[in-house]
Design a protein around this motif. Structure first.
Motif, PDB file in Angstrom:
ATOM      1  N   TRP A   1       0.816  -1.217   0.000  1.00  0.00           N
ATOM      2  CA  TRP A   1       0.000   0.000   0.000  1.00  0.00           C
ATOM      3  C   TRP A   1       0.849   1.266   0.000  1.00  0.00           C
ATOM      4  CZ3 TRP A   1       1.365   2.375   4.531  1.00  0.00           C
ATOM      5  CH2 TRP A   1       1.756   1.561   5.596  1.00  0.00           C
ATOM      6  N   MET A   2       2.168   1.141   0.210  1.00  0.00           N
ATOM      7  CA  MET A   2       3.037   2.316   0.175  1.00  0.00           C
ATOM      8  C   MET A   2       3.399   2.701  -1.255  1.00  0.00           C
ATOM      9  SD  MET A   2       4.035   3.900   3.007  1.00  0.00           S
ATOM     10  CE  MET A   2       5.721   4.424   2.800  1.00  0.00           C
ATOM     11  N   GLN A   3       3.797   1.732  -2.065  1.00  0.00           N
ATOM     12  CA  GLN A   3       4.328   2.020  -3.391  1.00  0.00           C
ATOM     13  C   GLN A   3       3.331   1.776  -4.524  1.00  0.00           C
ATOM     14  OE1 GLN A   3       7.212   3.489  -3.734  1.00  0.00           O
ATOM     15  NE2 GLN A   3       7.660   3.341  -1.548  1.00  0.00           N
ATOM     16  N   SER A   4       2.238   1.080  -4.258  1.00  0.00           N
ATOM     17  CA  SER A   4       1.287   0.773  -5.326  1.00  0.00           C
ATOM     18  C   SER A   4       0.407   1.962  -5.694  1.00  0.00           C
ATOM     19  CB  SER A   4       0.397  -0.403  -4.910  1.00  0.00           C
ATOM     20  OG  SER A   4      -0.455  -0.027  -3.830  1.00  0.00           O
ATOM     21  N   GLY A   5       0.415   3.023  -4.888  1.00  0.00           N
ATOM     22  CA  GLY A   5      -0.423   4.191  -5.132  1.00  0.00           C
ATOM     23  C   GLY A   5      -1.624   4.282  -4.229  1.00  0.00           C
ATOM     24  N   ALA A   6      -1.917   3.226  -3.485  1.00  0.00           N
ATOM     25  CA  ALA A   6      -3.100   3.233  -2.618  1.00  0.00           C
ATOM     26  C   ALA A   6      -2.979   4.261  -1.504  1.00  0.00           C
ATOM     27  CB  ALA A   6      -3.323   1.843  -2.029  1.00  0.00           C
ATOM     28  N   PHE A   7      -1.776   4.501  -1.016  1.00  0.00           N
ATOM     29  CA  PHE A   7      -1.596   5.468   0.072  1.00  0.00           C
ATOM     30  C   PHE A   7      -2.061   6.858  -0.346  1.00  0.00           C
ATOM     31  CE2 PHE A   7       0.677   8.491   2.699  1.00  0.00           C
ATOM     32  CZ  PHE A   7       0.650   7.919   3.950  1.00  0.00           C
ATOM     33  N   ASP A   8      -1.794   7.230  -1.592  1.00  0.00           N
ATOM     34  CA  ASP A   8      -2.111   8.581  -2.064  1.00  0.00           C
ATOM     35  C   ASP A   8      -3.490   8.699  -2.692  1.00  0.00           C
ATOM     36  OD1 ASP A   8       0.397   9.333  -1.255  1.00  0.00           O
ATOM     37  OD2 ASP A   8       1.295   9.169  -3.237  1.00  0.00           O
ATOM     38  N   THR A   9      -4.223   7.599  -2.821  1.00  0.00           N
ATOM     39  CA  THR A   9      -5.525   7.657  -3.485  1.00  0.00           C
ATOM     40  C   THR A   9      -6.673   7.192  -2.600  1.00  0.00           C
ATOM     41  OG1 THR A   9      -5.075   5.447  -4.437  1.00  0.00           O
ATOM     42  CG2 THR A   9      -4.569   7.368  -5.807  1.00  0.00           C
ATOM     43  N   THR A  10      -6.399   6.908  -1.335  1.00  0.00           N
ATOM     44  CA  THR A  10      -7.451   6.528  -0.400  1.00  0.00           C
ATOM     45  C   THR A  10      -7.369   7.424   0.836  1.00  0.00           C
ATOM     46  OG1 THR A  10      -6.041   4.866   0.687  1.00  0.00           O
ATOM     47  CG2 THR A  10      -7.400   4.123  -1.165  1.00  0.00           C
ATOM     48  N   GLY A  11      -8.442   7.419   1.628  1.00  0.00           N
ATOM     49  CA  GLY A  11      -8.442   8.186   2.865  1.00  0.00           C
ATOM     50  C   GLY A  11      -8.389   9.685   2.625  1.00  0.00           C
ATOM     51  N   PRO A  12      -7.760  10.438   3.534  1.00  0.00           N
ATOM     52  CA  PRO A  12      -7.763  11.904   3.438  1.00  0.00           C
ATOM     53  C   PRO A  12      -6.692  12.472   2.513  1.00  0.00           C
ATOM     54  CG  PRO A  12      -6.654  11.235   5.440  1.00  0.00           C
ATOM     55  CD  PRO A  12      -7.156   9.959   4.796  1.00  0.00           C
ATOM     56  N   VAL A  13      -5.722  11.669   2.091  1.00  0.00           N
ATOM     57  CA  VAL A  13      -4.596  12.201   1.312  1.00  0.00           C
ATOM     58  C   VAL A  13      -5.036  12.823  -0.012  1.00  0.00           C
ATOM     59  CG1 VAL A  13      -2.403  11.639   0.194  1.00  0.00           C
ATOM     60  CG2 VAL A  13      -2.941  10.667   2.424  1.00  0.00           C
ATOM     61  N   PRO A  14      -5.926  12.197  -0.812  1.00  0.00           N
ATOM     62  CA  PRO A  14      -6.316  12.830  -2.081  1.00  0.00           C
ATOM     63  C   PRO A  14      -6.943  14.210  -1.893  1.00  0.00           C
ATOM     64  CG  PRO A  14      -7.025  10.546  -2.039  1.00  0.00           C
ATOM     65  CD  PRO A  14      -6.556  10.880  -0.661  1.00  0.00           C
ATOM     66  N   VAL A  15      -7.734  14.374  -0.854  1.00  0.00           N
ATOM     67  CA  VAL A  15      -8.369  15.669  -0.598  1.00  0.00           C
ATOM     68  C   VAL A  15      -7.304  16.718  -0.289  1.00  0.00           C
ATOM     69  CG1 VAL A  15     -10.057  16.905   0.798  1.00  0.00           C
ATOM     70  CG2 VAL A  15     -10.398  14.480   0.285  1.00  0.00           C
ATOM     71  N   ALA A  16      -6.379  16.371   0.612  1.00  0.00           N
ATOM     72  CA  ALA A  16      -5.343  17.323   0.999  1.00  0.00           C
ATOM     73  C   ALA A  16      -4.412  17.642  -0.157  1.00  0.00           C
ATOM     74  CB  ALA A  16      -4.551  16.753   2.171  1.00  0.00           C
ATOM     75  N   LYS A  17      -4.055  16.630  -0.928  1.00  0.00           N
ATOM     76  CA  LYS A  17      -3.137  16.868  -2.055  1.00  0.00           C
ATOM     77  C   LYS A  17      -3.803  17.725  -3.125  1.00  0.00           C
ATOM     78  CE  LYS A  17      -0.263  13.664  -3.253  1.00  0.00           C
ATOM     79  NZ  LYS A  17       0.377  12.446  -3.817  1.00  0.00           N
ATOM     80  N   THR A  18      -5.082  17.476  -3.407  1.00  0.00           N
ATOM     81  CA  THR A  18      -5.790  18.281  -4.407  1.00  0.00           C
ATOM     82  C   THR A  18      -5.903  19.728  -3.957  1.00  0.00           C
ATOM     83  OG1 THR A  18      -7.075  16.319  -5.019  1.00  0.00           O
ATOM     84  CG2 THR A  18      -7.891  18.445  -5.777  1.00  0.00           C
ATOM     85  N   LEU A  19      -6.237  19.930  -2.697  1.00  0.00           N
ATOM     86  CA  LEU A  19      -6.356  21.290  -2.185  1.00  0.00           C
ATOM     87  C   LEU A  19      -5.001  21.998  -2.193  1.00  0.00           C
ATOM     88  CD1 LEU A  19      -8.358  23.316  -1.005  1.00  0.00           C
ATOM     89  CD2 LEU A  19      -7.844  22.411   1.266  1.00  0.00           C
TER      90      LEU A  19
END
Length: 336
Positions: free
Chosen positions: A177-195
């Protein structure tokens, strides 16, 4: 009270003189309506992408759950199950993750960068702020509506994809889940990164004042952010856990869903050496001289994922708040 008509006045005069009923107001009016009207194409596209994405993830989950029920578990049994899953859903998850990783970048380039830069480039900001509208109201409306929509859309997409990914998290990307992309596309990370990327695009547009140049600068910043985030920030969001085992013993038994990060060799008192230490020449004498008796594996446990995501999202949101604060300060204090 009955309305009367003046003597000698033509029929209908009294009715015509009556004040017209107030026009019905929609959900948006005033400055928010102006912001929507100016950027309606992009904002509508964001809404359509969100609806289409959520519907797609819901449809994909039907087939995923059928597969998991047919194989008797929601976690991999290894071997054949993992191979069948990769053949059936590997490409699907790869495509979903690639699209979700791209959306924050697109939000920064196509929504954030032109948001104020287009107003400056065409001179419309001067027209608006020289009327009865204060700079504070203008900047609040200009930033508020698009950024609120960004948060809502990214939150819905993240929730829908998390709902799809969670039952099969140990199968997607071999459970990494660290390198497959799931870390950055699930939970609160996508919202924070987009903002964050949208805020950076707005700031660059405010400084550069040209839409095309601001979009190019935002694309470069997004690439740098991805590199720093993946190489430096994300691995530092949680403490590595370690497991030791005899040098000639069986491999480590890590908890289910763990991500293996690094391997070492160590002495009895815990001093670490690189995994390739004492692998050539008289290896036994080398290990005896250094006191190497164990192997050590460092990993992140699956239970750490949520805490690491919230910490990373908090960092991104704090940075976004600082960037937006600078934009507001500049808009109120400096010439537009």
């Amino acid at each position: 009270m009955t309305r009367t008509r003046a003597a000698g006045a033509p029929a209908g005069t009294a009715d015509a003189a009556a004040p017209a009923p107030p026009a019905r107001r929609g959900l948006l009016h005033g400055l928010p309506w102006l912001v929507w009207h100016r950027h309606r194409a992009l904002l509508r596209a964001a809404l359509l992408i969100t609806v289409a994405g959520c519907a797609t993830f819901a449809y994909q989950r039907l087939g995923l759950m059928d597969f998991l029920h047919a194989h008797g578990a929601s976690a991999p049994a290894g071997g054949r199950v993992a191979t069948d899953f990769q053949n059936s859903f590997g490409a699907m998850f790869d495509n979903d993750i690639q699209v979700l990783e791209l959306l924050p970048v697109l939000a920064g380039i196509f929504l954030g960068a032109p948001l104020i830069a287009s107003e400056q480039e065409h001179g419309t900001v001067k027209l608006v702020t020289t009327q009865s509208v204060s700079r504070g109201r203008w900047i609040a409306a200009t930033l508020g509506l698009p950024l609120a929509l960004v948060v809502v859309c990214s939150a819905l997409l993240s929730a829908a994809f998390t709902w799809l990914w969670s039952p099969a998290h140990a199968l997607v990307g071999d459970g990494d889940w660290m390198q497959s992309g799931a870390f950055d596309t699930t939970g609160p990370v996508p919202v924070a990164k987009t903002l964050f990327l949208a805020a950076c695009g707005i700031a660059l547009g405010t400084l550069i004042r040209r839409v095309t140049a601001a979009m190019a600068a935002t694309a470069v910043l997004a690439a740098v952010t991805a590199l720093v985030w993946g190489e430096k920030v994300r691995p530092a969001l949680g403490p590595l856990r370690s497991v030791s085992y005899p040098y000639h013993g069986d491999g480590p038994r890590l908890p289910a869903g763990s991500v293996r990060i690094d391997d070492w060799v160590s002495t009895a008192d815990g001093r670490l050496y690189g995994y390739g230490t004492c692998t050539t020449g008289d290896t036994g004498a080398c290990r005896a001289r250094l006191g190497i008796v164990n192997r050590v594996t460092q990993y992140f446990d699956y239970g750490q994922m949520a805490g690491m995501q919230w910490l990373g999202a908090g960092i991104l949101l704090a940075l976004a708040a600082v960037v937006l604060g600078c934009v507001v300060w500049r808009a109120q204090r400096r010439p537009l």
